[in-house]
Write a protein that holds these residues in place. Sequence first.
Motif, short mmCIF file in Angstrom:
data_model
loop_
_atom_site.label_atom_id
_atom_site.label_comp_id
_atom_site.label_asym_id
_atom_site.label_seq_id
_atom_site.Cartn_x
_atom_site.Cartn_y
_atom_site.Cartn_z
N LEU A 70 -98.71 -85.28 -51.77
CA LEU A 70 -97.68 -84.32 -52.18
C LEU A 70 -98.14 -82.86 -52.09
CD1 LEU A 70 -94.74 -84.44 -53.00
CD2 LEU A 70 -95.45 -84.42 -55.40
N ALA A 112 -96.45 -77.42 -53.29
CA ALA A 112 -96.15 -78.34 -54.37
C ALA A 112 -96.79 -77.92 -55.69
CB ALA A 112 -96.62 -79.75 -54.01
N SER A 171 -90.74 -81.18 -54.19
CA SER A 171 -91.73 -82.19 -54.58
C SER A 171 -91.09 -83.48 -55.06
CB SER A 171 -92.68 -81.64 -55.66
OG SER A 171 -93.33 -80.47 -55.19
#
Length: 361
Positions: A70, A112, A171
């Motif tokens: 991520l 993120a 995200s």
Amino acid sequence: MDARRFRIRRSAAALTAFLCGLGLLLAACSSSSTGTREKEGSTTRAAAPKAVRAVDDLQDGYLEVIKDVLPSVVQIRGRRDLGSGVVYDDEGHIVTNAHVVGGEKTFRVTTANSEDELTADLVSSYPQQDLAVIKLDSPPKGLRAARFGDSSKVEVGQIVLAMGSPLGLSSSVTQGIVSATGRTVTEDGRDGGGTGATIANMVQTSAAINPGNSGGALVNLDSEVIGVPTLAAVDPSVGEAAPGIGFAIPASTVRTIAGQIIEHGRVVDSGRAALGIVGRTVVNDEYRAAGVAVVSVQEGGAADRAGLRRGDIITRLGDTDITTITSLAEALAGEKPGDETTVTYTRNGSRKTVDVTLGEQ
């Protein structure tokens, strides 16, 4: 089920059978001795922790993948459009979809792990494959590049996670499986949000792909990006996205196109076969699509070398019937530059076939 046909039999035997069918863990449904029931019950109790551990292990695996990947998935904002991107290297190159960047040259990027907006410029866009690369003006310290997997190892049934910014929700993560591989998909044009590209070898997935997910990451449980989510299927009967049917450009294609853009500033070897014509769909007397009329021929291209000319109507490429410009593009997507095939066409009402060595788009 028709309620009028559903009858509950209240006998003790039927009730016992019903409970057995539910597989209740509280007691074994058997007429055996108490000792046997206790043995079966202990087996069930022993199996339960294993199932719990398996679930915990899978959840831990998900969390580990999200932790790994991520941070490499970013949100990209232009003046009008919003999408996602994947950090390609530690120099600040980010790969995304061409339809995300559109005709814009500068972008705002959010990573993120930060709310701060970074600025980025377009390196190059390749709409024919719906891929583009942008570059951060000042890559932040600790920027993490994603790891791209081997597309040849992607298998139907693999668990995957789609990461991106659907509807601006940065995200975000959805989960699904690889539903199919090797799909050839034609996007809608700009009005439908795409570039109109015909893309081969797409990965089909059940992971939700919503507006804003485009350009993000489709990730396996080894924390490898196996594709770039690009579009969701549309149900033509309602004109809306079909749930659970999305498509991602395979990692091998992403590496090929992005690598060339970063090294050369443009795509120098597309690997996409071409006839070298501009065409349009024509209809027959019943107003049904019946072929592709050649509007113009590229000088020195495959069609020109084969003797095709303006006004010819292409009806077949190799063994594939051609009825629309989309069907021609999809047939060419399965070929490679230099491949030899045949083109069937009509000229002045006469049906003809000619051998063609395909060029490159």
